[in-house]
Design an enzyme around this catalytic site. Structure first.
Site, PDB file in Angstrom:
ATOM      1  N   ASN A  17     -13.768   3.152  -5.094  1.00 35.60           N
ATOM      2  CA  ASN A  17     -12.729   3.848  -4.339  1.00 35.60           C
ATOM      3  C   ASN A  17     -12.370   5.144  -5.090  1.00 35.60           C
ATOM      4  O   ASN A  17     -11.983   5.103  -6.266  1.00 35.60           O
ATOM      5  CB  ASN A  17     -11.504   2.918  -4.235  1.00 35.60           C
ATOM      6  CG  ASN A  17     -10.373   3.535  -3.458  1.00 35.60           C
ATOM      7  OD1 ASN A  17     -10.054   4.710  -3.645  1.00 35.60           O
ATOM      8  ND2 ASN A  17      -9.740   2.766  -2.593  1.00 35.60           N
ATOM      9  N   HIS A  20      -8.180   8.222  -6.086  1.00 42.95           N
ATOM     10  CA  HIS A  20      -7.336   8.781  -7.144  1.00 42.95           C
ATOM     11  C   HIS A  20      -7.977   9.952  -7.878  1.00 42.95           C
ATOM     12  O   HIS A  20      -7.313  10.618  -8.673  1.00 42.95           O
ATOM     13  CB  HIS A  20      -6.830   7.666  -8.050  1.00 42.95           C
ATOM     14  CG  HIS A  20      -5.954   6.747  -7.263  1.00 42.95           C
ATOM     15  ND1 HIS A  20      -4.793   7.178  -6.661  1.00 42.95           N
ATOM     16  CD2 HIS A  20      -6.103   5.452  -6.895  1.00 42.95           C
ATOM     17  CE1 HIS A  20      -4.252   6.181  -5.979  1.00 42.95           C
ATOM     18  NE2 HIS A  20      -5.034   5.127  -6.106  1.00 42.95           N
ATOM     19  N   HIS A  53      -9.532   6.153   1.416  1.00 47.97           N
ATOM     20  CA  HIS A  53      -8.405   5.830   2.302  1.00 47.97           C
ATOM     21  C   HIS A  53      -7.752   7.123   2.752  1.00 47.97           C
ATOM     22  O   HIS A  53      -7.158   7.842   1.941  1.00 47.97           O
ATOM     23  CB  HIS A  53      -7.409   4.956   1.515  1.00 47.97           C
ATOM     24  CG  HIS A  53      -6.232   4.492   2.302  1.00 47.97           C
ATOM     25  ND1 HIS A  53      -5.274   3.666   1.765  1.00 47.97           N
ATOM     26  CD2 HIS A  53      -5.837   4.718   3.579  1.00 47.97           C
ATOM     27  CE1 HIS A  53      -4.340   3.406   2.676  1.00 47.97           C
ATOM     28  NE2 HIS A  53      -4.672   4.054   3.782  1.00 47.97           N
ATOM     29  N   ARG A  55      -4.817   8.456   4.220  1.00 44.52           N
ATOM     30  CA  ARG A  55      -3.463   7.990   4.549  1.00 44.52           C
ATOM     31  C   ARG A  55      -2.822   8.932   5.542  1.00 44.52           C
ATOM     32  O   ARG A  55      -3.151  10.116   5.605  1.00 44.52           O
ATOM     33  CB  ARG A  55      -2.605   7.906   3.276  1.00 44.52           C
ATOM     34  CG  ARG A  55      -3.037   6.811   2.318  1.00 44.52           C
ATOM     35  CD  ARG A  55      -2.046   6.662   1.173  1.00 44.52           C
ATOM     36  NE  ARG A  55      -0.861   5.944   1.582  1.00 44.52           N
ATOM     37  CZ  ARG A  55      -0.600   4.669   1.264  1.00 44.52           C
ATOM     38  NH1 ARG A  55      -1.413   3.990   0.493  1.00 44.52           N
ATOM     39  NH2 ARG A  55       0.498   4.090   1.689  1.00 44.52           N
ATOM     40  N   ARG A  59      -1.815  11.923   1.184  1.00 43.26           N
ATOM     41  CA  ARG A  59      -1.371  12.148  -0.201  1.00 43.26           C
ATOM     42  C   ARG A  59      -2.550  12.270  -1.163  1.00 43.26           C
ATOM     43  O   ARG A  59      -2.408  12.847  -2.220  1.00 43.26           O
ATOM     44  CB  ARG A  59      -0.419  11.057  -0.661  1.00 43.26           C
ATOM     45  CG  ARG A  59      -1.060   9.719  -0.858  1.00 43.26           C
ATOM     46  CD  ARG A  59      -0.105   8.708  -1.424  1.00 43.26           C
ATOM     47  NE  ARG A  59       0.921   8.317  -0.470  1.00 43.26           N
ATOM     48  CZ  ARG A  59       1.633   7.200  -0.577  1.00 43.26           C
ATOM     49  NH1 ARG A  59       1.451   6.395  -1.617  1.00 43.26           N
ATOM     50  NH2 ARG A  59       2.537   6.886   0.314  1.00 43.26           N
ATOM     51  N   GLU A  80     -11.040   3.486   4.816  1.00 44.70           N
ATOM     52  CA  GLU A  80      -9.789   2.716   4.931  1.00 44.70           C
ATOM     53  C   GLU A  80      -8.785   3.503   5.730  1.00 44.70           C
ATOM     54  O   GLU A  80      -8.604   4.708   5.483  1.00 44.70           O
ATOM     55  CB  GLU A  80      -9.188   2.494   3.544  1.00 44.70           C
ATOM     56  CG  GLU A  80      -9.768   1.359   2.794  1.00 44.70           C
ATOM     57  CD  GLU A  80      -9.002   1.142   1.497  1.00 44.70           C
ATOM     58  OE1 GLU A  80      -7.788   1.424   1.435  1.00 44.70           O
ATOM     59  OE2 GLU A  80      -9.640   0.716   0.547  1.00 44.70           O
ATOM     60  N   THR A 111      -1.088   0.325  -1.493  1.00 40.91           N
ATOM     61  CA  THR A 111      -1.093  -0.646  -0.393  1.00 40.91           C
ATOM     62  C   THR A 111      -0.567  -1.975  -0.916  1.00 40.91           C
ATOM     63  O   THR A 111      -1.253  -2.690  -1.639  1.00 40.91           O
ATOM     64  CB  THR A 111      -2.529  -0.800   0.156  1.00 40.91           C
ATOM     65  OG1 THR A 111      -3.068   0.512   0.328  1.00 40.91           O
ATOM     66  CG2 THR A 111      -2.535  -1.529   1.472  1.00 40.91           C
ATOM     67  N   GLU A 161     -11.134  -8.427   3.749  1.00 40.98           N
ATOM     68  CA  GLU A 161     -11.027  -8.109   2.325  1.00 40.98           C
ATOM     69  C   GLU A 161      -9.771  -8.794   1.816  1.00 40.98           C
ATOM     70  O   GLU A 161      -8.670  -8.558   2.319  1.00 40.98           O
ATOM     71  CB  GLU A 161     -10.966  -6.591   2.107  1.00 40.98           C
ATOM     72  CG  GLU A 161     -10.845  -6.264   0.630  1.00 40.98           C
ATOM     73  CD  GLU A 161     -11.120  -4.807   0.289  1.00 40.98           C
ATOM     74  OE1 GLU A 161     -11.870  -4.136   1.025  1.00 40.98           O
ATOM     75  OE2 GLU A 161     -10.575  -4.345  -0.734  1.00 40.98           O
ATOM     76  N   HIS A 204      -8.226  -4.656  -5.056  1.00 37.41           N
ATOM     77  CA  HIS A 204      -6.903  -4.119  -5.363  1.00 37.41           C
ATOM     78  C   HIS A 204      -6.466  -4.547  -6.759  1.00 37.41           C
ATOM     79  O   HIS A 204      -6.291  -5.732  -7.024  1.00 37.41           O
ATOM     80  CB  HIS A 204      -5.814  -4.512  -4.355  1.00 37.41           C
ATOM     81  CG  HIS A 204      -4.709  -3.476  -4.323  1.00 37.41           C
ATOM     82  ND1 HIS A 204      -3.720  -3.452  -5.250  1.00 37.41           N
ATOM     83  CD2 HIS A 204      -4.503  -2.417  -3.521  1.00 37.41           C
ATOM     84  CE1 HIS A 204      -2.927  -2.415  -5.010  1.00 37.41           C
ATOM     85  NE2 HIS A 204      -3.383  -1.770  -3.965  1.00 37.41           N
TER      86      HIS A 204
HETATM   87  N1  PXP Z   1      -9.238  -2.362  -1.304  1.00 31.83           N
HETATM   88  C1  PXP Z   1      -8.266  -1.881  -0.482  1.00 31.83           C
HETATM   89  C2  PXP Z   1      -8.247  -2.365   0.931  1.00 31.83           C
HETATM   90  C3  PXP Z   1      -7.340  -0.938  -0.942  1.00 31.83           C
HETATM   91  O1  PXP Z   1      -6.380  -0.481  -0.116  1.00 31.83           O
HETATM   92  C4  PXP Z   1      -7.439  -0.476  -2.270  1.00 31.83           C
HETATM   93  C5  PXP Z   1      -6.468   0.559  -2.767  1.00 31.83           C
HETATM   94  O2  PXP Z   1      -6.553   1.702  -2.031  1.00 31.83           O
HETATM   95  C6  PXP Z   1      -8.462  -0.974  -3.064  1.00 31.83           C
HETATM   96  C7  PXP Z   1      -9.331  -1.945  -2.571  1.00 31.83           C
HETATM   97  C8  PXP Z   1      -8.673  -0.509  -4.469  1.00 31.83           C
HETATM   98  O3  PXP Z   1      -7.584  -0.829  -5.245  1.00 31.83           O
HETATM   99  P1  PXP Z   1      -7.467  -0.210  -6.710  1.00 31.83           P
HETATM  100  O4  PXP Z   1      -7.427   1.267  -6.543  1.00 31.83           O
HETATM  101  O5  PXP Z   1      -6.213  -0.799  -7.229  1.00 31.83           O
HETATM  102  O6  PXP Z   1      -8.693  -0.656  -7.471  1.00 31.83           O
END
Ligand code: PXP
Length: 254
Positions: A17, A20, A53, A55, A59, A80, A111, A161, A204
């Site tokens: 992901n 960030h 994602h 949003r 952001r 996402e 999330t 998920e 997550h």
């Molecule tokens: N899976 C989903 C559905 C998420 O919303 C997120 C966070 O955006 C992640 C995985 C990844 O989470 P993290 O960034 O905490 O590893």
């Protein structure tokens, strides 16, 4: 007596992901660091897919990032999004490999929980139908709760998920009994979802310290991991952070 050799577990995919990377870029505006470059590096470093994602408040990931990811990536994109009309239009325009529906609240930092599928079954069934018709695999981000899993199955999702946030938070805060109880729930619910024919993903908050027990759950086919990898990249570089996560996942799976 024959020796029983357990069948090897299926390959566990790693979805990186990149949200960030965009968070850091947006802290100053401009184009640096570029999440698409991070996605290409993840691709070279052992990722099996990229997750982003978009949003509602934009952001981190922007519309332009999604366009560029669709144009440049050869890995599958897991897009996402919240279950809104605006996002559905964007997904139908791009037709990513997968669409993962997540709950979204403007005031949250991340999330926070899974989607309440059971309460919105009718609306969500209608919402995902055109996405499935367009060829997207639809995944629903939910808590490890049998009601939500059954509802996700009824509305026609192919993938769920499981939200690993509660398990990871309990570990980070030293609440080890709760952590183990959360892991037990993830284990039971992964098996339950699989028995209904759903493909199971998880994610997550996962880190080097928490990934192995989740990676070892035999029904889990994909982990989506972002924040920790982007943080670790500050110290070791993104390629090395992904390679280490991959190594830990493979070791847990072996
Ligand atoms: N899976 C989903 C559905 C998420 O919303 C997120 C966070 O955006 C992640 C995985 C990844 O989470 P993290 O960034 O905490 O590893």
């Amino acid at each position: 007596m024959t020796n029983h050799v357990p069948a090897p577990l299926g390959h566990l995919r790693l979805g990186v992901n990149i949200d960030h990377v965009a968070t850091v870029r947006n802290a100053r505006g401009g184009e640096w660091p570029d999440p698409v470059r991070a996605a290409l590096l993840a691709q070279q470093s052992g990722a099996d897919g990229i997750t982003a994602h978009l949003r509602e408040d934009r952001r981190h990931i922007s519309d332009h990032d999604i366009e560029r990811l669709m144009d440049t990536l050869s890995l599958p994109l897991n897009f996402e999004m919240a279950a809104t009309d605006e996002m559905q239009k964007i997904a139908l325009r791009h037709r990513p490999h997968a669409v993962c529906l997540v709950p979204e609240k403007r005031e949250e930092r991340t999330t926070e929980g899974g989607l309440e599928v059971a309460r919105e079954e009718n609306r969500l069934a209608h919402f995902i139908a055109p996405l499935r018709d367009a060829g997207c695999r639809v995944s629903i981000f939910i808590a490890a709760d049998p009601r939500q899993i059954e509802a996700a199955h009824r509305i026609g999702a192919e993938v769920i998920e499981l939200h690993t946030g509660a398990y990871c938070d309990a570990h980070a805060e030293g609440r080890f009994d709760e952590r183990d109880a959360e892991l037990g729930r993830l284990r039971d619910m992964a098996a339950f979802a699989h028995s209904l024919g759903l493909e199971v993903h998880a994610g997550h908050g996962l880190t080097y310290d928490t990934v192995a027990p989740v990676a070892a759950l035999p029904q889990v086919m994909e982990l989506n991991i972002g924040h920790f990898l982007v943080g670790e990249a500050i110290f070791t570089g993104l390629g090395a952070a992904i390679a280490e996560m991959r190594r830990l996942m493979d070791a847990a799976r072996a």
